[in-house]
Write a protein that holds these residues in place. Structure first.
Motif, PDB file in Angstrom:
ATOM      1  N   ASP A 213      65.610  49.483 -14.716  1.00  0.00           N
ATOM      2  CA  ASP A 213      66.545  48.449 -15.190  1.00  0.00           C
ATOM      3  C   ASP A 213      65.848  47.398 -16.052  1.00  0.00           C
ATOM      4  O   ASP A 213      66.518  46.558 -16.661  1.00  0.00           O
ATOM      5  CB  ASP A 213      67.286  47.788 -14.023  1.00  0.00           C
ATOM      6  N   TRP A 214      64.519  47.396 -16.089  1.00  0.00           N
ATOM      7  CA  TRP A 214      63.726  46.521 -16.961  1.00  0.00           C
ATOM      8  C   TRP A 214      63.923  45.039 -16.672  1.00  0.00           C
ATOM      9  O   TRP A 214      63.658  44.187 -17.512  1.00  0.00           O
ATOM     10  CB  TRP A 214      63.992  46.826 -18.444  1.00  0.00           C
ATOM     11  N   LEU A 215      64.383  44.738 -15.463  1.00  0.00           N
ATOM     12  CA  LEU A 215      64.577  43.341 -15.070  1.00  0.00           C
ATOM     13  C   LEU A 215      63.329  42.829 -14.360  1.00  0.00           C
ATOM     14  O   LEU A 215      62.793  43.494 -13.481  1.00  0.00           O
ATOM     15  CB  LEU A 215      65.788  43.205 -14.142  1.00  0.00           C
ATOM     16  N   ILE A 216      62.892  41.649 -14.733  1.00  0.00           N
ATOM     17  CA  ILE A 216      61.731  41.007 -14.115  1.00  0.00           C
ATOM     18  C   ILE A 216      62.225  39.830 -13.277  1.00  0.00           C
ATOM     19  O   ILE A 216      63.008  39.003 -13.753  1.00  0.00           O
ATOM     20  CB  ILE A 216      60.762  40.488 -15.204  1.00  0.00           C
ATOM     21  N   GLY A 217      61.747  39.753 -12.038  1.00  0.00           N
ATOM     22  CA  GLY A 217      62.132  38.635 -11.176  1.00  0.00           C
ATOM     23  C   GLY A 217      63.551  38.768 -10.650  1.00  0.00           C
ATOM     24  O   GLY A 217      64.208  37.768 -10.372  1.00  0.00           O
ATOM     25  N   GLU A 218      63.989  40.017 -10.471  1.00  0.00           N
ATOM     26  CA  GLU A 218      65.306  40.229  -9.869  1.00  0.00           C
ATOM     27  C   GLU A 218      65.205  39.818  -8.399  1.00  0.00           C
ATOM     28  O   GLU A 218      64.321  40.257  -7.679  1.00  0.00           O
ATOM     29  CB  GLU A 218      65.670  41.718  -9.971  1.00  0.00           C
ATOM     30  N   GLY A 219      66.092  38.951  -7.950  1.00  0.00           N
ATOM     31  CA  GLY A 219      66.066  38.557  -6.541  1.00  0.00           C
ATOM     32  C   GLY A 219      65.387  37.224  -6.274  1.00  0.00           C
ATOM     33  O   GLY A 219      65.340  36.784  -5.134  1.00  0.00           O
TER      34      GLY A 219
ATOM     35  N   VAL B 212      56.913  39.973  -9.172  1.00  0.00           N
ATOM     36  CA  VAL B 212      56.293  38.685  -9.532  1.00  0.00           C
ATOM     37  C   VAL B 212      54.806  38.718  -9.181  1.00  0.00           C
ATOM     38  O   VAL B 212      53.956  38.262  -9.953  1.00  0.00           O
ATOM     39  CB  VAL B 212      56.995  37.503  -8.824  1.00  0.00           C
ATOM     40  N   LEU B 213      54.493  39.294  -8.040  1.00  0.00           N
ATOM     41  CA  LEU B 213      53.085  39.406  -7.644  1.00  0.00           C
ATOM     42  C   LEU B 213      52.325  40.302  -8.623  1.00  0.00           C
ATOM     43  O   LEU B 213      51.221  39.978  -9.055  1.00  0.00           O
ATOM     44  CB  LEU B 213      52.979  39.942  -6.218  1.00  0.00           C
ATOM     45  N   ALA B 214      52.933  41.426  -8.989  1.00  0.00           N
ATOM     46  CA  ALA B 214      52.278  42.313  -9.952  1.00  0.00           C
ATOM     47  C   ALA B 214      52.077  41.604 -11.290  1.00  0.00           C
ATOM     48  O   ALA B 214      51.057  41.784 -11.962  1.00  0.00           O
ATOM     49  CB  ALA B 214      53.113  43.587 -10.140  1.00  0.00           C
ATOM     50  N   HIS B 215      53.048  40.762 -11.679  1.00  0.00           N
ATOM     51  CA  HIS B 215      52.937  39.979 -12.914  1.00  0.00           C
ATOM     52  C   HIS B 215      51.727  39.042 -12.840  1.00  0.00           C
ATOM     53  O   HIS B 215      50.913  38.998 -13.767  1.00  0.00           O
ATOM     54  CB  HIS B 215      54.234  39.195 -13.131  1.00  0.00           C
ATOM     55  N   GLU B 216      51.610  38.304 -11.742  1.00  0.00           N
ATOM     56  CA  GLU B 216      50.495  37.355 -11.624  1.00  0.00           C
ATOM     57  C   GLU B 216      49.150  38.088 -11.565  1.00  0.00           C
ATOM     58  O   GLU B 216      48.173  37.648 -12.171  1.00  0.00           O
ATOM     59  CB  GLU B 216      50.673  36.468 -10.385  1.00  0.00           C
ATOM     60  N   PHE B 217      49.112  39.201 -10.853  1.00  0.00           N
ATOM     61  CA  PHE B 217      47.899  40.017 -10.815  1.00  0.00           C
ATOM     62  C   PHE B 217      47.552  40.490 -12.234  1.00  0.00           C
ATOM     63  O   PHE B 217      46.378  40.542 -12.620  1.00  0.00           O
ATOM     64  CB  PHE B 217      48.096  41.210  -9.875  1.00  0.00           C
ATOM     65  N   GLY B 218      48.570  40.807 -13.013  1.00  0.00           N
ATOM     66  CA  GLY B 218      48.348  41.226 -14.398  1.00  0.00           C
ATOM     67  C   GLY B 218      47.636  40.151 -15.216  1.00  0.00           C
ATOM     68  O   GLY B 218      46.799  40.461 -16.076  1.00  0.00           O
ATOM     69  N   HIS B 219      47.934  38.884 -14.948  1.00  0.00           N
ATOM     70  CA  HIS B 219      47.214  37.811 -15.647  1.00  0.00           C
ATOM     71  C   HIS B 219      45.713  37.860 -15.330  1.00  0.00           C
ATOM     72  O   HIS B 219      44.877  37.595 -16.193  1.00  0.00           O
ATOM     73  CB  HIS B 219      47.774  36.448 -15.242  1.00  0.00           C
ATOM     74  N   ALA B 220      45.404  38.182 -14.077  1.00  0.00           N
ATOM     75  CA  ALA B 220      43.988  38.279 -13.695  1.00  0.00           C
ATOM     76  C   ALA B 220      43.324  39.448 -14.421  1.00  0.00           C
ATOM     77  O   ALA B 220      42.175  39.347 -14.869  1.00  0.00           O
ATOM     78  CB  ALA B 220      43.878  38.443 -12.182  1.00  0.00           C
ATOM     79  N   VAL B 221      44.045  40.558 -14.550  1.00  0.00           N
ATOM     80  CA  VAL B 221      43.503  41.711 -15.273  1.00  0.00           C
ATOM     81  C   VAL B 221      43.257  41.339 -16.735  1.00  0.00           C
ATOM     82  O   VAL B 221      42.200  41.632 -17.306  1.00  0.00           O
ATOM     83  CB  VAL B 221      44.456  42.917 -15.172  1.00  0.00           C
TER      84      VAL B 221
END
Ligand SMILES: [Zn+2]
Length: 436
Positions: free
Chosen positions: A203-209, A153-162
């Motif tokens: 496994d290509w799952l995002i936000g597992e956990g 999730v953190l990498a996802h949000e950082f990706g928005h900044a990129v």
């Protein structure tokens, strides 16, 4: 607070079980003030001086003032707060991935220090990039765990900044879904890298956990099989689509950016597995080259992005071309127009909240005839046309909420989270709140 009961219909039924909107709504005023303050001056990105840490994690102490109290910076040891330390580990690993895989120094490519806030708000069910920093809620612990518990999730949000600092894809319709998808692409690459997996093994799952135990969910999204990540009586079922034939026409969620992102997500997964090796070394390099090519316009649609990835694919041109074809993205694909928002001409006030990291839509409807005086008084005071005109000053930021108000058979008015007035705030709280 003892609020008189009103005629209140939540659609769909699982929304009855959802945490009341009050807590999330209480944040809007802060965000609005902060956004206005930022708009007052020129937008700058401070290059990191040698004595400024690469990142700082702040603690909002479950309040909503950003950025909050600094509690840990780069180079410092764990402090024992699991959320703070997850965020610290997550940003360290994310910055390292971008440096090693893409030779990119922070999100702006120029070493911008990364500001992170955790423990944001009370039971806040979201994480977002607000244009200046990454923000994480603790979750309501009824449906959602803390949003740092799944480091992708953190990498996802950082990706928005990129994305904001590269192709600057507009957060609406197909360009918005691409913006979303690119963040999921970085998140998947990040997760597979940490696990030492190839594209085929991932496994290509995002936000597992991020869901609490007992919720029937493998994750929030499944890039390999969009629309299958969850199916739960409380949560509803995963609404993502994975092919242009199923493209969702909606005005919610900025044009379904979290729903239609399943289409480019699946294209990436198909390309990555066809190319082989790790997702970062294969399709990840091609997608990053496309994002940073300088040839994408902010309103690029799926077909435009696909063409740039094909151009950047080199020896993998057949795999990338085939991946886009398999999800129905062809050169003549266009953005379908949003469908009309239905209006039954009833004497009701209708509030929808959509977007957010999870991309879910909640709706509340209150009959004006049966409503308590509080709702009726607000409805008489508000000027939705003026609010709509004022909202033009706000930019929709990734993963922040979007609200739509409709009174009787008037035109629906959609406003970003930061643009709600105190009255609209209260109205949304009353209409969306859990039926207690
Ligand atoms: Zn997002």
């Amino acid at each position: 607070m003892d609020i008189p009961r009103v005629t209140c219909t939540f659609i769909p039924p699982w929304l009855l079980e959802r945490i009341g909107a009050a807590d999330a709504l209480a944040l809007d005023e802060q965000l609005r003030v902060r956004r206005t303050a930022r708009a007052a001056g020129p937008r700058t990105t401070a290059a990191r001086a040698v004595d400024v840490p690469a990142w700082t994690v702040h603690d909002a102490d479950n309040a909503t003032k950003l950025p909050g109290r600094p509690v840990r910076t780069a180079g410092q040891p764990a402090i024992g707060d699991v959320t703070v330390d997850e965020a610290a580990d997550g940003i360290e690993a994310t910055l390292l991935m971008f440096a090693e895989a893409f030779a990119r120094d922070s999100y702006d490519g120029a070493g911008a220090p990364v500001s992170i806030t955790v423990h944001y708000g009370k039971d806040y069910d979201n994480a977002f990039w607000d244009g200046a920093q990454l923000v994480f809620g603790d979750g309501d612990r009824t449906v959602f765990e803390r949003f740092t518990s799944s480091s992708d999730v953190l990498a996802h949000e950082f990706g928005h900044a990129v994305t904001e600092h590269t192709a600057a894809l507009a957060y609406r319709d197909q360009s918005g879904a691409l913006n979303e998808s690119i963040s999921d692409v970085f998140a998947a690459c990040f997760k597979q890298r940490l696990a030492g997996e190839t594209a085929t093994e991932g496994d290509w799952l995002i936000g597992e956990g991020i869901f609490v135990a007992g919720i029937n969910a493998r994750a929030l999204r499944d890039m390999a099989a969009p629309g299958t990540a969850y199916d739960d009586p409380t949560l509803g079922s995963d609404p993502q689509v994975g092919h242009m034939d199923d493209y969702i026409r909606t005005t919610d969620d900025n044009g379904g950016v979290h729903l239609n992102s399943g289409i480019p997500n699946r294209a990436f997964q198909l390309a990555a597995t066809a190319i082989g090796g790790t997702s970062l070394e294969g399709a990840g390099q091609i997608w990053y080259a496309a994002l940073t090519s300088g040839t994408l316009t902010p309103t690029a649609d799926f077909a435009a992005f696909a063409a740039v990835t094909v151009a950047a694919a080199g020896e993998h041109v057949d795999a990338v071309t085939s991946a886009w074809q398999q999800v129905g993205v062809t050169a003549d694909a266009t953005t379908p127009a949003p469908g009309p928002v239905e209006s039954g001409g009833e004497r009701v006030v209708r509030v929808r909240r959509s977007g957010g990291f999870a991309g879910r839509t909640e709706e509340g409807v209150v009959s004006l005839d049966a409503a308590d005086d509080g709702v009726r008084a607000i409805v008489e005071r508000i000027d939705l046309d003026a609010a709509a005109a004022g909202a033009a000053a706000y930019r929709q930021m990734p993963d922040m909420y979007l609200y739509t108000f409709q009174v009787a058979d008037g035109d629906p008015v959609t406003l970003p989270e930061q643009a709600l007035s105190g009255d609209l705030h209260e109205l949304a709280e009353l209409v969306l709140r859990r039926d207690r």
